[in-house]
Design an enzyme around this catalytic site. Structure first.
Site, short mmCIF file in Angstrom:
data_model
loop_
_atom_site.label_atom_id
_atom_site.label_comp_id
_atom_site.label_asym_id
_atom_site.label_seq_id
_atom_site.Cartn_x
_atom_site.Cartn_y
_atom_site.Cartn_z
N HIS A 1 1.17 -1.33 0.09
CA HIS A 1 -0.51 0.17 -0.08
C HIS A 1 0.94 1.55 -0.16
CE1 HIS A 1 -3.20 -2.89 1.58
NE2 HIS A 1 -2.30 -3.28 1.82
N SER B 1 14.62 21.37 -16.52
CA SER B 1 13.27 21.44 -16.17
C SER B 1 13.04 22.79 -17.51
CB SER B 1 12.56 22.10 -15.39
OG SER B 1 11.51 23.05 -15.39
N LYS C 1 15.46 21.82 -11.04
CA LYS C 1 14.84 19.85 -11.62
C LYS C 1 15.53 19.32 -12.45
CE LYS C 1 10.99 19.09 -10.86
NZ LYS C 1 9.91 19.72 -11.84
N GLU D 1 9.29 8.45 -16.68
CA GLU D 1 8.07 8.53 -17.39
C GLU D 1 7.62 8.22 -18.51
OE1 GLU D 1 8.00 12.88 -14.47
OE2 GLU D 1 9.30 12.80 -16.26
#
Ligand code: ARG
Length: 461
Positions: free
Chosen positions: A157, A278, A284, A291
């Site tokens: 979980h 970024s 970043k 992804e």
């Protein structure tokens, strides 16, 4: 006016929009080599059947060889009337060798031709995918062996649950990849079956020895019903399912690593080679490779569903709808090829941060071990679970870590607690206690590694 393959009974011109709508050359051109291989073998089969002389067969095979060279060197010039790869290659062959080229299609239809070409093309691509998958598994296995001593929190979980070896986590993904590899092998057997000789739908009217033709083309068998032969696309559906499930596995692996590479976790650091910055926020570093692995699974599931819908309710044999099998298939192959290589690159270059993994291990993750301690003293598990829960609560009330409770406090919960309870608070011992086959102890993980290594040797020999 240029002559169409099927032009005999047509008098009117085709609407240019229809030409474009009907054409598949933009995507099926990638099967040029498979189409030529199939045609060369078919010419030899025609010769064996007495429909071509040795000289005619020779001229066709050599002419096709020249067409292949043109494709290979980027010198093949497409013409407006080249509707698909089959039409294009035959048109060019005719230009090169003249009227003899017109004998090649004897008894053959584009229906059995395309079904054969896709199978030849796909089995070749599968061989590449198989080796990319072997490579990924090999890298993961070696990494798991090298880093077997690293411990980290295991989650259910997404809540910290119990300590596990980092290798055990990594191998949990490897076993999914191993099943993907097995599935790929199994479906290849159904890809490598030859429909050529089915004609348009009713079979070839000439005495073609289909088994000899299949041997020539390296097929493991032939289709036994011509109507099924030209319409069966099950092997593509199976491949798309394989690609979807394999990509789902890669996406779950990617998601774990996205979480573990976040600043909040920091268990791993991705190499710059697989991250991007970024355009706005200078600090970043984004896990784009991961992804994309995650994102592509949705696209592949779409391809699978799309083709299943295309096939649903189709009348028997060939219908032009079947041309819609190619774009999803080609895209699935390209996506899987990229994804497997990227996943391998990410995994082989990422850095693990043992200190961050260790720091994330907290004594509460040993509450189960505390209950198991009581079980070893003869307390029934249900009761032991309850007592360990009470200990967690007691620690919370006292504002101390579970491992810092006094023995005297624990003894208030159950008299079976003794000095030796201190051994419960070792993460290493906790992991070592899970020593069954498939557990996270060192011995169990080494056994997994041995299984996987033996399996890999069997596959790459
Ligand atoms: N381009 C077609 C396809 O991909 C080839 C078969 C065409 N057959 C036909 N009867 N029109 O399916």
């Amino acid at each position: 006016m240029t002559k169409k393959l099927w032009g005999g009974r047509f008098t009117g011109k085709t609407d240019p929009l229809m030409e474009a709508f009907n054409a598949s050359i933009d995507f099926d051109r990638r099967m040029w080599a498979a189409d030529i291989e199939g045609s060369q073998a078919y010419a030899r089969a025609l010769q064996r059947a007495g429909l071509l002389t040795a000289a005619e067969c020779e001229a066709i095979v050599a002419g096709l060889e020249q067409v292949a060279q043109e494709w290979a060197h980027g010198q093949f010039t497409l013409q407006a009337e080249d509707e698909d790869i089959h039409t294009a290659n035959e048109r060019r062959l005719t230009e090169l060798i003249g009227a003899t080229a017109g004998k090649l299609h004897t008894g053959r239809s584009r229906n059995d031709q395309v079904a054969t070409d896709v199978r030849i093309w796909l089995r070749g691509e599968i061989a590449h995918l198989r080796s990319h998958l072997n490579q990924l598994i090999g890298v993961a296995v070696e990494r798991a062996a090298e880093e077997i001593d690293l411990l980290m929190p295991g989650y259910t979980h997404l809540q910290p649950a119990q300590p596990v070896r980092w290798s055990h986590w990594l191998l949990s993904h490897v076993w999914a990849w191993q099943r993907d590899a097995q599935r790929l092998d199994e479906l290849t057997a159904r890809v490598n079956i030859m429909p050529l000789g089915s004609g348009a739908l009713a079979g070839n009217p000439f005495p073609i020895d289909r088994s000899a033709l299949a041997d020539d083309l390296g097929f493991e068998g032939i289709t036994y019903n011509s109507m099924d032969g030209v319409s069966d696309r099950d092997f593509i559906i199976e491949f798309l399912f394989w690609a979807t499930l394999s990509m789902v596995h890669l996406s779950r692996f990617a998601e774990d690593l996205i979480i573990y590479s976040s600043r909040e976790f920091g268990y791993v650091t991705l190499a710059d080679a697989y991250s991007t910055g970024s355009s706005l926020m200078p600090q970043k570093k984004n896990p784009d490779a991961l992804e994309l692995l995650r994102g592509k699974s949705g696209r592949l599931a779409g391809h699978l569903t799309g083709l299943v819908m295309t096939l649903k309710g189709l009348p028997s044999t060939y219908n032009k709808d079947l041309q819609e099998d190619k774009e999803p298939l080609f895209d699935a192959v390209a996506s899987m090829s990229g994804a497997l290589q990227i996943a391998c690159g990410v995994l082989s270059t990422l850095r693990t941060n043992p200190a961050a993994m260790r720091a994330a291990l907290t004594p509460e993750m040993l509450a189960t071990d505390l209950a198991e301690y009581l079980v070893r003293k003869g307390v029934p598990f249900r009761e032991a679970h309850h007592i360990a829960g009470a200990a967690v609560q007691m620690a919370e009330v006292q504002g101390v870590a579970l491992s810092d409770l006094e023995l005297s406090d624990l003894q208030k919960l159950h008299r079976a607690f003794d000095e030796d309870v201190s051994a419960v608070w070792s993460f290493d011992l906790s992991v070592e206690r899970r020593d069954v086959e498939g557990g996270t102890s060192r011995r169990s993980v080494l056994a997994q590694l041995a299984h996987l290594r033996a399996w890999l040797v069997g596959r790459t020999e």
